[in-house]
Design a protein around this motif. Sequence first.
Motif: not given
Length: 72
Positions: A24-45
């Motif tokens: 991960l540090a050298i960029g040989e592989i990457t991790e796909e992060l999940k999109e925040p749920s609708g609850k998280v986005r609406s709570g921040k808004a």
Amino acid sequence: MPRGPQGQRRPAEAIGCAIMVGRLAIGEITEELKEPSGKVRSGKAGSKARAANLTQEERTPIANKAAARRWG
């Protein structure tokens, strides 16, 4: 198999984990992060909208109460 904070699959043994961190540090592989749920986005808004509508005099007691809860 253990899971990371975003639900990623992680190796259970120490050597496999160290190899994965290095890749991960050298960029040989990457991790796909999940999109925040609708609850998280609406709570921040909602919190931004609430903060925009409150005056300084209304925000002060809220902040003091939050600091008292956090720092005991």
